[in-house]
Structures are given as C-alpha cells and as structure tokens.
Design an enzyme around this catalytic site. Structure first.
Site, PDB file in Angstrom:
ATOM      1  N   SER A  99       0.875  -1.261  -0.057  1.00 41.89           N
ATOM      2  CA  SER A  99       0.031  -0.084   0.143  1.00 41.89           C
ATOM      3  C   SER A  99       0.746   1.412   0.036  1.00 41.89           C
ATOM      4  O   SER A  99       1.652   1.652  -0.846  1.00 41.89           O
ATOM      5  CB  SER A  99      -0.885  -0.256   1.098  1.00 41.89           C
ATOM      6  OG  SER A  99      -1.790   1.149   1.307  1.00 41.89           O
ATOM      7  N   ASP A 242      -2.455   6.490  -3.262  1.00 43.31           N
ATOM      8  CA  ASP A 242      -1.360   5.628  -2.712  1.00 43.31           C
ATOM      9  C   ASP A 242      -0.973   4.657  -3.493  1.00 43.31           C
ATOM     10  O   ASP A 242      -1.081   4.491  -4.791  1.00 43.31           O
ATOM     11  CB  ASP A 242      -1.674   5.580  -1.238  1.00 43.31           C
ATOM     12  CG  ASP A 242      -2.582   4.093  -1.418  1.00 43.31           C
ATOM     13  OD1 ASP A 242      -3.411   3.974  -2.325  1.00 43.31           O
ATOM     14  OD2 ASP A 242      -2.613   3.322  -0.404  1.00 43.31           O
ATOM     15  N   ASP A 244      -1.158   1.716  -3.821  1.00 48.43           N
ATOM     16  CA  ASP A 244      -1.864   0.514  -4.340  1.00 48.43           C
ATOM     17  C   ASP A 244      -3.389   1.081  -4.891  1.00 48.43           C
ATOM     18  O   ASP A 244      -4.353   0.392  -5.076  1.00 48.43           O
ATOM     19  CB  ASP A 244      -2.146  -0.694  -3.532  1.00 48.43           C
ATOM     20  CG  ASP A 244      -3.025  -0.480  -2.259  1.00 48.43           C
ATOM     21  OD1 ASP A 244      -2.957   0.735  -1.842  1.00 48.43           O
ATOM     22  OD2 ASP A 244      -3.456  -1.289  -1.636  1.00 48.43           O
ATOM     23  N   ASP A 246      -5.959   2.503  -3.497  1.00 45.76           N
ATOM     24  CA  ASP A 246      -7.227   2.370  -2.658  1.00 45.76           C
ATOM     25  C   ASP A 246      -7.503   3.717  -2.050  1.00 45.76           C
ATOM     26  O   ASP A 246      -8.731   4.043  -1.845  1.00 45.76           O
ATOM     27  CB  ASP A 246      -7.438   1.292  -1.703  1.00 45.76           C
ATOM     28  CG  ASP A 246      -6.216   1.420  -0.786  1.00 45.76           C
ATOM     29  OD1 ASP A 246      -5.314   1.937  -0.752  1.00 45.76           O
ATOM     30  OD2 ASP A 246      -6.408   0.386   0.088  1.00 45.76           O
TER      31      ASP A 246
HETATM   32 MG    MG Z   1      -3.727   1.415   0.041  1.00 41.22          MG
END
Ligand code: MG
Length: 458
Positions: A99, A242, A244, A246
C-alpha cells in the site's frame, strides 16, 4: 515480524522484502492461506513494487501446494482485484502489496469471497495454521493450477462508470491532473477519466517500484508537484493516489490540497441529499465535519475503531452504503464496501458536474474546523492503565471510548487521545472552530495525560 504468533497487522502482513518478507516465508504463508481456504479458486495480483513479482510467485507456489487454483491477474490496483473477486465468483484473493509503505516494504493481503479483507478471527486461523506448521501439502495429482485472468481492470472501470452520471461529466470536459505515485493507479485512472470525457494530464505515471518521485503515501507534503501542476495547466481538479490506488487525496482548481475527511464529508453530503436517512461509517479519528453533515442531511454516523478493514466489516454488518476515513479512503458500498481511489475520483467529478460548482467552492461550503496535533511519551506497558484512568476522569463528559478517548465539547470542539500502536506514546488530535481553542485543548490534555502517566510511574 515473527517474534510472536502474529503475522497480520492492521492491513495484512507487512515487512521489508528479502529481510523480513523472504520468498521462503511468502511460500509458507501462501501454503497457510491455501490451507485456510481448503482449495478453491483464488485471484492473485500485485502492485508495482520491485519485490512484488518475486513474492507473488512464491505465494502462488504455496497456494498451489495446498491445492488452490490461482487466477493470476498480474499488476493491478487493489480495488480492481477486490472487485474481480465478486465479479468472477472467486473464493477469495491474495494481493501482494504494501500500500503506502516505503519502497523496501511489501505485504500480503487476504480477501474473502465478498471482496473484503478477512476478519481478525480468520487471520488468527491462518496464523494458527502457520505457527503450528499445519500447512496442507496435497498429493501430486491435486496440486493447484495457474490460469491467467485477463481484463479485470477494464471490468472494474466499467463498474465505476455505472455509479455516476458519466454523460453529465462528459459534457463538462474537465481537465484533471493525476499523480499516480509511479504505481498501479496509472493502469486504471487516466483511462477511466478519459472515457468520461476528461482531459487528463499525468505526473509520476510511469511504473517504477523504486517510487522515484515521491513516497507512496499521499500526504500533503508529498503532493507539492501535483499542486503546482494543477495551477500550471489550469486544471479543474488534481488527484493523488497511494501505492495500491485504494486511497485518493484531492486538490482543488486553486492548487489547494484537501485532507481526506473533508472530501469524504463532501461525498457524504451529496450521498445523504440523494439518499436520506442512511448510516455512514467512519473511524473515530475523523473530523466532526462528518457528524455535522450527517446531522444537517438526516444521516446517522456510526463511529468505529481506526482501520479500513473495520470500516468495511461494519458497513457490511449494518448494510451501510457509505464509509470514509481521514486518510483519503472512501468506501462506496453500492460499488464495493472497500476503499477505492478510482471510485472516489468518479464520485467527486460527479458532484462537480451535478452541481456545476468548482471543488474549492464545494469544499468552502462545508463547516470549517482548525486541527492541531500533539503527542505525549508513555511507556507501552502503561498505555492500558492510562486509558482506564482517562476514561474514569472524563466520565460525565460527552465521550466515545471505542478507540482511545474522544471528547466532544459544547462549542463544537473535540479532542481524541489514542495510544500509538507502534510507538511508546499517546497521540492527541484536537479540532475546534478557532486555532487557539484547538491549541488550548492540546495543551490542557497533554498536561492531563502527563499527570496520569506521572502518577502511575511513581
Ligand atoms: Mg492503500
């Protein structure tokens, strides 16, 4: 990382690649996860980190060894992989990502068949399998297969577009600057926005697992280039993701960076206007704005402990359709009850198009608060006792003790005091209608905490 019988942190398993998280460990964790799922079909995908392909192969080996079939989706945003689980009727997913953590880290996230990360109870089952060495190694003719799963990012983008008025957004010809953090947002968001008629300027949109441009966490101090670019090209909106994809942080047309609970409150306002009397889920660390909006537009806030997985699980339990965090996580349950940066971006554009207002104007219409932060050192072994005393001493006030102690005052100010999960300290967050009042709260309660800690030490 393996000092206790614990593998999972607040968002999956995390560690420095090839130091804490080696291919050998990843393969064993893969076997433990595969044993937990008792065979079945699992989607596997990963982010853009240098260690992700290596660790993904190891995890797949472990899953296959335990008899799981793998649908390999390759590099993709986390929310696209989560959406694919439901869309393809898979039994779950394993996502290799750290992440927003620094480049040297990586991690393993386990997702259930509803697209949401597994619960703490399910994590404990995997930890027990792992630490007791109960991994299942199936006979040679039961070893799992690997098939490629093509097209999940396109399916994910199509799903997002169904939840907004794409035709109305198209009419506006918005110019959006996307800061993809050199990671997976670049695979979905620019195309999603162009499909909705936006002109897109990208920065940090080449995939590079060393994250050369900025750290993968979209904190305001990391987004100066984006703010400058928004102003330089005279864009309507800037959005940063960010590692990843999300979480998303938004920048208005003037180049001002807005923290997540403000943009969440905006989404909440129009969600409640269009869907009155709904429940909205948010961690106790979020701004009072979230409550102000719920009060003004006939909604109800359900406060949770801090953590995205807790927000998702609470939404599912209560059948709530909207959740949000101060760090830029927006959970739109009509699409999926997980944070999703692409969905959040489409929602913000939808509100701009429906209202025909600029983002600065929309955010300017929300109630205003000043925020101050502080910290007080506290030995880890005293944290629990300090919390008990704090709760005792604040009885009678308007408090919430779901995660630390939060106190709301008559003048709409508030303070949250939480023990840090990783460091020997208490963190304080104050919010008020004036800067001075917020500072005063930090000072008063820092003193109160120090007194309690002092009395417990002696
Ligand atoms: Mg994330």
């Amino acid at each position: 990382m393996l000092t206790s019988r614990r593998l999972f942190g607040t968002n999956g398993i995390r560690g420095v690649a090839n130091k804490e998280l080696t291919p050998e460990l990843a393969a064993n964790i893969g076997s433990a996860i595969g044993t937990f799922f008792q065979a079945g079909n699992l989607i596997v995908g990963h982010d853009a980190r240098t260690s992700s392909p290596m660790l993904t192969k190891a995890v797949i080996s472990g899953l296959n060894a335990a008899g799981c079939n793998v649908l390999f989706a390759g590099m993709a945003p986390t929310p696209a992989l989560q959406y694919a689980v439901k869309n393809h009727g898979a039994d779950g997913a394993v996502i290799i990502t750290a992440s927003h953590n620094p480049p040297e880290y990586n991690g393993i996230k386990v997702v259930w068949n509803d697209g949401i990360e597994i619960s703490r109870e399910q994590e404990i089952e995997i930890e027990n399998i792992f630490f007791d060495g109960k991994m299942r190694y199936v006979e040679w003719d039961k070893i799992g297969t690997v098939q490629k799963l093509i097209g999940i990012i396109d399916e994910y983008m199509e799903a997002i577009k169904k939840h907004v008025d794409a035709a109305k957004i198209r009419e506006k010809h918005y110019h959006v600057v996307v800061d993809a953090a050199n990671s997976v947002a670049t695979l979905a968001v620019p195309k999603l926005l162009r499909d909705m008629g936006c002109k897109v300027t990208t920065i940090n949109a080449n995939i590079d697992g060393t994250f050369p441009a900025r750290p993968p966490e979209p904190r305001p101090e990391n987004l100066k280039d984006l703010a400058l670019t928004v102003r330089a090209v005279d864009a309507d909106l800037g959005v940063a993701f960010d590692g990843d994809a999300d979480r998303s942080i938004f920048i208005d047309e003037k180049g001002e960076i807005h923290w997540g609970d403000k943009t969440f409150a905006l989404v909440e306002k129009y969600f409640l206007m269009w869907n009155p009397c709904e429940k909205v889920v948010s961690p106790i660390s979020s701004s009072t704005l979230v409550k102000d909006i719920a009060d003004a537009y006939r909604g109800e806030v359900v406060w949770t402990k801090v953590g995205s997985v807790i927000v998702s699980h609470t939404m599912k339990k209560l059948n709530a359709r909207l959740g949000g965090e101060e760090n830029g996580g927006i959970f739109y349950g009509l699409h999926q009850a997980v944070r999703d940066g692409g969905m959040a971006t489409a929602l913000i554009l939808n509100i701009m198009a429906e209202t025909d207002k600029k983002l600065s104007q929309l955010l300017g219409e929300l109630p205003k608060y000043f925020i101050e932060k502080g910290k007080v050192e506290c030995p880890s072994e005293l944290k629990e006792k300090v919390l008990e005393r704090l709760i005792e001493q604040t009885k009678g006030l308007n408090t919430n003790t779901i995660d630390g102690v939060k106190i709301w005052f008559e003048d709409k100010s508030s303070i949250l005091m939480r023990p840090s999960g990783t460091e020997p300290l208490y963190r304080l967050y104050a919010e008020a209608k004036t800067k001075n009042r917020a500072k005063e709260l930090i000072n008063d309660f820092s003193l109160k905490l120090k007194r309690i800690i002092g009395s417990l030490k002696s």
